[in-house]
Scaffold this motif. Structure first.
Motif, PDB file in Angstrom:
ATOM      1  N   THR A  72       0.839  -1.196   0.000  1.00  0.00           N
ATOM      2  CA  THR A  72       0.000   0.000   0.000  1.00  0.00           C
ATOM      3  C   THR A  72       0.878   1.252   0.000  1.00  0.00           C
ATOM      4  N   ALA A  73       0.243   2.407   0.022  1.00  0.00           N
ATOM      5  CA  ALA A  73       0.959   3.682  -0.143  1.00  0.00           C
ATOM      6  C   ALA A  73       2.041   3.908   0.911  1.00  0.00           C
ATOM      7  N   THR A  74       1.849   3.369   2.087  1.00  0.00           N
ATOM      8  CA  THR A  74       2.865   3.571   3.132  1.00  0.00           C
ATOM      9  C   THR A  74       4.203   3.012   2.668  1.00  0.00           C
ATOM     10  N   MET A  77       5.709   5.693   0.558  1.00  0.00           N
ATOM     11  CA  MET A  77       6.203   6.809   1.387  1.00  0.00           C
ATOM     12  C   MET A  77       7.558   6.431   1.988  1.00  0.00           C
ATOM     13  N   PHE A  99      -1.818  11.659   8.016  1.00  0.00           N
ATOM     14  CA  PHE A  99      -0.852  11.120   7.062  1.00  0.00           C
ATOM     15  C   PHE A  99       0.409  11.974   6.988  1.00  0.00           C
ATOM     16  N   ARG A 102       2.244  10.500   9.693  1.00  0.00           N
ATOM     17  CA  ARG A 102       2.863   9.216   9.311  1.00  0.00           C
ATOM     18  C   ARG A 102       4.188   9.442   8.566  1.00  0.00           C
ATOM     19  N   VAL A 143       1.756  16.098   2.616  1.00  0.00           N
ATOM     20  CA  VAL A 143       0.623  15.365   2.048  1.00  0.00           C
ATOM     21  C   VAL A 143      -0.202  16.369   1.237  1.00  0.00           C
ATOM     22  N   ASN A 145      -3.355  15.931  -0.374  1.00  0.00           N
ATOM     23  CA  ASN A 145      -4.758  15.889   0.052  1.00  0.00           C
ATOM     24  C   ASN A 145      -4.811  15.104   1.367  1.00  0.00           C
ATOM     25  N   THR A 147      -6.223  13.101   3.866  1.00  0.00           N
ATOM     26  CA  THR A 147      -7.446  12.290   3.927  1.00  0.00           C
ATOM     27  C   THR A 147      -8.109  12.331   5.304  1.00  0.00           C
ATOM     28  N   ASP A 172       2.966  13.212  -0.911  1.00  0.00           N
ATOM     29  CA  ASP A 172       1.959  12.160  -0.833  1.00  0.00           C
ATOM     30  C   ASP A 172       0.746  12.641  -1.628  1.00  0.00           C
ATOM     31  N   VAL A 174      -1.661  10.530  -2.452  1.00  0.00           N
ATOM     32  CA  VAL A 174      -2.430   9.282  -2.368  1.00  0.00           C
ATOM     33  C   VAL A 174      -3.911   9.487  -2.672  1.00  0.00           C
ATOM     34  N   THR A 175      -4.507  10.577  -2.149  1.00  0.00           N
ATOM     35  CA  THR A 175      -5.937  10.769  -2.441  1.00  0.00           C
ATOM     36  C   THR A 175      -6.175  11.966  -3.370  1.00  0.00           C
ATOM     37  N   ASP A 195      -1.914   5.551  -4.459  1.00  0.00           N
ATOM     38  CA  ASP A 195      -2.334   4.216  -4.023  1.00  0.00           C
ATOM     39  C   ASP A 195      -3.392   3.699  -4.987  1.00  0.00           C
ATOM     40  N   GLN A 197      -6.020   1.870  -4.391  1.00  0.00           N
ATOM     41  CA  GLN A 197      -7.373   1.817  -3.817  1.00  0.00           C
ATOM     42  C   GLN A 197      -8.057   3.170  -3.636  1.00  0.00           C
ATOM     43  N   LYS A 198      -7.470   4.235  -4.198  1.00  0.00           N
ATOM     44  CA  LYS A 198      -8.061   5.562  -3.980  1.00  0.00           C
ATOM     45  C   LYS A 198      -8.618   6.076  -5.313  1.00  0.00           C
TER      46      LYS A 198
HETATM   47  N1  PLP Z   1      -1.479   8.796   2.629  1.00  0.00           N
HETATM   48  C1  PLP Z   1      -2.771   9.157   2.560  1.00  0.00           C
HETATM   49  C2  PLP Z   1      -3.090  10.588   2.240  1.00  0.00           C
HETATM   50  C3  PLP Z   1      -3.776   8.227   2.779  1.00  0.00           C
HETATM   51  O1  PLP Z   1      -5.061   8.582   2.685  1.00  0.00           O
HETATM   52  C4  PLP Z   1      -3.426   6.891   3.095  1.00  0.00           C
HETATM   53  C5  PLP Z   1      -4.482   5.899   3.369  1.00  0.00           C
HETATM   54  O2  PLP Z   1      -5.618   6.202   3.628  1.00  0.00           O
HETATM   55  C6  PLP Z   1      -2.059   6.568   3.154  1.00  0.00           C
HETATM   56  C7  PLP Z   1      -1.127   7.546   2.912  1.00  0.00           C
HETATM   57  C8  PLP Z   1      -1.566   5.231   3.523  1.00  0.00           C
HETATM   58  O3  PLP Z   1      -2.197   4.204   2.947  1.00  0.00           O
HETATM   59  P1  PLP Z   1      -2.041   2.735   3.544  1.00  0.00           P
HETATM   60  O4  PLP Z   1      -2.394   2.804   5.007  1.00  0.00           O
HETATM   61  O5  PLP Z   1      -3.033   1.979   2.759  1.00  0.00           O
HETATM   62  O6  PLP Z   1      -0.635   2.343   3.343  1.00  0.00           O
END
Ligand code: PLP
Length: 378
Positions: A72-74, A77, A99, A102, A143, A145, A147, A172, A174-175, A195, A197-198
């Motif tokens: 996944t996106a992590t 990152m 995020f 994170r 980041v 967007n 989330t 990031d 991701v979204t 990612d 799944q987004k």
């Molecule tokens: N970054 C953003 C902005 C996200 O929305 C998400 C997941 O919702 C992630 C990173 C990390 O995704 P994952 O937990 O699926 O690795």
């Protein structure tokens, strides 16, 4: 779709099209076969376009390499940070949500981290960012967007500050990538992460990063200089870049997920990024205005360079049903066969979040608003 069908409105995973779903339902092939390489190439071509031509006019804004990752996106990152800096380097991490935090936590494991932190959902003070980023800064993370709060950060302004100090800029997306404007060169982005799944509307478990030539050169040089020491084995960016030249991954690829991603990005190409961005903007506005008409307030009401997201909507719950009292509201939504999200971490039952990422129809957006309205009076 009838009101009895399940409707997934979480900010990931998002609903899949029939063709993306069926793409996963085939016999496996070797990840070293020509068939697999062709699949990876289709995914890469689509991703190159999505990462670089996500503008309202469709013009291209950068060059580099799209890598598809088994994770996944992590993972993306962490790959970006761990390959571009070492223990003595300074990373400035911008945190105004889960995020962003994170990213800072990931960087803590690999470098010296300076956080520019404001309350979740608030705008960054760009003067504070200017002060934090200096010629000693090796890399900046943000980041696009966020989330967890439904806000869009001013990547362009932060990219200008980063460029003034010649630091690397890791974003990031991701979204946002696949659903909103994203400008690699204009914003000075060196690595962008998204990612499956987004907004790409592919299944969870697969992600992608876009590595510009400058970032690729840094990763390769660091790798050669240290002979790989200190660089994660599974997420070795130089190795992934080398294998991607022949449309392969260093280790076994998640074949069904790659197939699904290839179809998902081709569907995006058919719609066209400018149309897709316009549609996401319309749909986010429909959510925002629909919920406002129900008497709800946006979360948060922010001032400054941060604006509301075009791919997901966060709203405050009325004070009378916040925290533990929000359970009945979320249950009433679920009873109507609709899945939405609450707040993350300390935002818990104070807010709810719905996504318009992917390929939702106007009816599905309307049903999301109607369902929340009914659940509020249940
Ligand atoms: N970054 C953003 C902005 C996200 O929305 C998400 C997941 O919702 C992630 C990173 C990390 O995704 P994952 O937990 O699926 O690795």
């Amino acid at each position: 779709m009838s009101d009895d069908d399940f409707l997934l409105l979480n900010p990931g995973p998002v609903p899949l099209s029939e063709s993306v779903r069926t793409a996963m339902d085939g016999e496996m092939v070797s990840h070293r076969s020509a068939e697999f390489e062709a699949t990876y190439e289709r995914a890469q071509d689509g991703l190159d376009e999505i990462f670089t031509a996500s503008t309202l006019s469709g013009e291209s804004t950068g060059e580099g390499t799209s890598l598809v990752l088994n994770g996944t996106a992590t993972m993306g990152m962490e790959m970006a940070v761990s390959n571009l800096v070492g223990p003595d380097d300074e990373v400035v991490a911008l945190v105004n949500g889960k995020f962003g935090r994170r990213f800072a936590r990931i960087a803590d494991r690999y470098a010296q981290v300076k956080r520019v932190e404001v309350e979740w959902g608030q705008s960054f003070d760009l003067d504070a960012v200017e002060e934090a980023v200096t010629d000693d800064t090796a890399l900046v993370t943000v980041v696009h967007n966020e989330t967890s709060t439904g806000l869009l950060n001013p990547v362009s302004a932060i990219g200008d500050i980063t460029a003034d100090h010649d630091a690397l800029f890791v974003v990031d997306g991701v979204t946002s990538v696949g659903g909103d404007v994203f400008r690699i060169d204009d914003w000075g982005v060196d690595v962008a992460i998204t990612d499956g799944q987004k907004a790409l509307a592919a299944p969870p478990g697969i992600s992608a990063i876009f590595v510009t030539d400058r970032a690729a050169a840094v990763a390769r040089e660091r790798n050669e200089a240290s002979d790989g020491e200190g660089i994660p084995f599974y997420s070795d960016m130089a190795w992934h870049l080398r294998k991607a030249e022949s449309h392969q991954t260093p280790f076994t690829s998640a074949v069904p997920l790659f197939r699904a991603l290839a179809v998902a990005v081709e569907e995006i190409h058919e719609e066209g990024m400018p149309n897709r961005i316009e549609r996401h903007r319309r749909q986010a506005k429909a959510f925002q205005e629909g919920f406002a008409a129900l008497g709800l307030d946006p979360f948060p009401e922010t001032e400054g360079p941060t604006v509301r997201s075009n791919t997901l909507t966060a709203m405050s719950l009325p004070e009378s049903i916040r925290g533990d009292d929000s359970t009945a509201f979320f249950d009433a939504v679920k009873e109507r066969n609709v899945s939405i999200s609450g707040g993350q971490a300390h935002l818990g039952g104070d807010i709810f979040r719905v996504s318009n990422m992917g390929n939702l129809t106007p009816d599905q957006i309307a049903r999301g608003v109607r369902t929340v309205g009914e659940a509020l009076v249940d």
